[in-house]
Motif scaffolding. Structure first.
Motif, PDB file in Angstrom:
ATOM      1  N   HIS A 199       0.856  -1.197   0.000  1.00  0.00           N
ATOM      2  CA  HIS A 199       0.000   0.000   0.000  1.00  0.00           C
ATOM      3  C   HIS A 199       0.889   1.244   0.000  1.00  0.00           C
ATOM      4  O   HIS A 199       1.059   1.903   1.047  1.00  0.00           O
ATOM      5  N   PRO A 200       1.463   1.579  -1.136  1.00  0.00           N
ATOM      6  CA  PRO A 200       2.428   2.694  -1.197  1.00  0.00           C
ATOM      7  C   PRO A 200       1.836   4.058  -0.856  1.00  0.00           C
ATOM      8  O   PRO A 200       2.584   4.995  -0.574  1.00  0.00           O
ATOM      9  N   SER A 201       0.528   4.198  -0.858  1.00  0.00           N
ATOM     10  CA  SER A 201      -0.075   5.489  -0.555  1.00  0.00           C
ATOM     11  C   SER A 201      -0.230   5.724   0.939  1.00  0.00           C
ATOM     12  O   SER A 201      -0.572   6.830   1.379  1.00  0.00           O
ATOM     13  N   VAL A 202       0.021   4.683   1.753  1.00  0.00           N
ATOM     14  CA  VAL A 202      -0.145   4.775   3.195  1.00  0.00           C
ATOM     15  C   VAL A 202       1.191   5.071   3.857  1.00  0.00           C
ATOM     16  O   VAL A 202       2.207   4.442   3.535  1.00  0.00           O
ATOM     17  N   ARG A 203       1.206   6.001   4.763  1.00  0.00           N
ATOM     18  CA  ARG A 203       2.426   6.316   5.498  1.00  0.00           C
ATOM     19  C   ARG A 203       2.726   5.199   6.490  1.00  0.00           C
ATOM     20  O   ARG A 203       1.842   4.806   7.279  1.00  0.00           O
ATOM     21  N   VAL A 204       3.972   4.698   6.483  1.00  0.00           N
ATOM     22  CA  VAL A 204       4.386   3.624   7.377  1.00  0.00           C
ATOM     23  C   VAL A 204       5.594   4.100   8.155  1.00  0.00           C
ATOM     24  O   VAL A 204       6.542   4.639   7.589  1.00  0.00           O
ATOM     25  N   THR A 205       5.590   3.887   9.465  1.00  0.00           N
ATOM     26  CA  THR A 205       6.676   4.381  10.305  1.00  0.00           C
ATOM     27  C   THR A 205       6.916   3.449  11.489  1.00  0.00           C
ATOM     28  O   THR A 205       6.081   2.610  11.815  1.00  0.00           O
ATOM     29  N   THR A 206       8.079   3.624  12.112  1.00  0.00           N
ATOM     30  CA  THR A 206       8.398   2.892  13.346  1.00  0.00           C
ATOM     31  C   THR A 206       8.347   3.825  14.552  1.00  0.00           C
ATOM     32  O   THR A 206       8.636   3.390  15.665  1.00  0.00           O
ATOM     33  N   GLY A 207       8.004   5.071  14.340  1.00  0.00           N
ATOM     34  CA  GLY A 207       7.988   6.033  15.438  1.00  0.00           C
ATOM     35  C   GLY A 207       6.610   6.168  16.072  1.00  0.00           C
ATOM     36  O   GLY A 207       5.601   6.261  15.370  1.00  0.00           O
ATOM     37  N   LEU A 208       6.586   6.182  17.413  1.00  0.00           N
ATOM     38  CA  LEU A 208       5.319   6.384  18.118  1.00  0.00           C
ATOM     39  C   LEU A 208       5.126   7.882  18.332  1.00  0.00           C
ATOM     40  O   LEU A 208       5.342   8.433  19.400  1.00  0.00           O
ATOM     41  N   GLU A 209       4.692   8.528  17.254  1.00  0.00           N
ATOM     42  CA  GLU A 209       4.531   9.978  17.285  1.00  0.00           C
ATOM     43  C   GLU A 209       3.079  10.352  17.030  1.00  0.00           C
ATOM     44  O   GLU A 209       2.428   9.800  16.152  1.00  0.00           O
ATOM     45  N   LEU A 210       2.583  11.306  17.804  1.00  0.00           N
ATOM     46  CA  LEU A 210       1.201  11.766  17.652  1.00  0.00           C
ATOM     47  C   LEU A 210       1.122  12.806  16.542  1.00  0.00           C
ATOM     48  O   LEU A 210       2.075  13.500  16.265  1.00  0.00           O
TER      49      LEU A 210
END
Length: 210
Positions: A199-210
């Motif tokens: 799903h290239p349109s979805v932002r994916v991260t490892t950071g727990l940021e609000l």
């Protein structure tokens, strides 16, 4: 963690970071978002609990994918808006786990019990003391093999083994409406990287940021 594990995690984190750096349509701050959080640590760390609580508290639609639901059910005052999803099938049903139980525990335990039954017979009295020794040794050796040999190896391959265990639950989600995927621990980085490619349109991260 073995060097193999570190190499695979580093590769997966590179994919997640690269996808995270790609410019995307920004979600307006304060506007409710749909967030998918992935965690495969059995007992939820306080930092993660606070993170999903804060997300739900500000009105986000939070889907939390975890390995064991019972530990999250123990969290006091868990926000009712957090939707919990478990593995499609329990981790203990993985073939490698079933084979290990058969070879390391059930097989040796069956032999130990057979010797014990023989020792219980009148004609088998001379075997009683050796049978006790065998029983204790079996339990000790099986435990040592599980903890010192099997588990370190299993932990190295666990991210890849579990990466497909959420397929049914994830397949039910409309990722066209998902704004963010968060890999909350090292075990979910492989899965997050797979979702980033899918799903290239979805932002994916490892950071727990609000």
């Amino acid at each position: 963690m073995t060097s193999y594990d570190e190499e695979k995690v580093e590769q997966a984190e590179t994919v997640v970071t690269a996808v995270d750096d790609v410019p995307r349509a920004e979600v307006t701050t304060g506007q409710p978002k749909r967030v998918v959080v992935l965690s495969l640590i059995h007992r939820p760390p306080l930092r993660l609990v606070n993170y999903v609580q804060d997300l739900a508290g500000r009105g986000d639609d939070v889907h939390l994918f975890v390995s064991r639901l019972e530990h999250w059910h123990e969290v006091e005052d868990l926000h009712p808006g957090i939707r919990l999803h478990a593995l499609d099938r329990p981790e203990e049903q993985l073939l490698v786990r079933r084979v290990e139980r058969a070879l390391v525990f059930r097989g040796p335990r069956a032999v130990s019990k057979a010797v014990g039954r023989v020792a219980e017979q009148r004609w088998g009295r001379p075997l009683r003391r050796p049978a006790d020794v065998v029983s204790r040794a079996q339990a000790k050796v099986s435990g040592a093999v599980h903890k010192r040999l099997f588990m370190p190896t299993y932990r190295a391959f666990r991210p890849r083994l579990l990466a497909s265990r959420f397929d049914e639950a994830l397949g039910a989600l409309d990722f066209g409406r998902v704004d963010l995927v968060v890999a909350a621990d090292v075990y979910t980085v492989t899965l997050a990287a797979r979702l980033a490619r899918r799903h290239p349109s979805v932002r994916v991260t490892t950071g727990l940021e609000l």
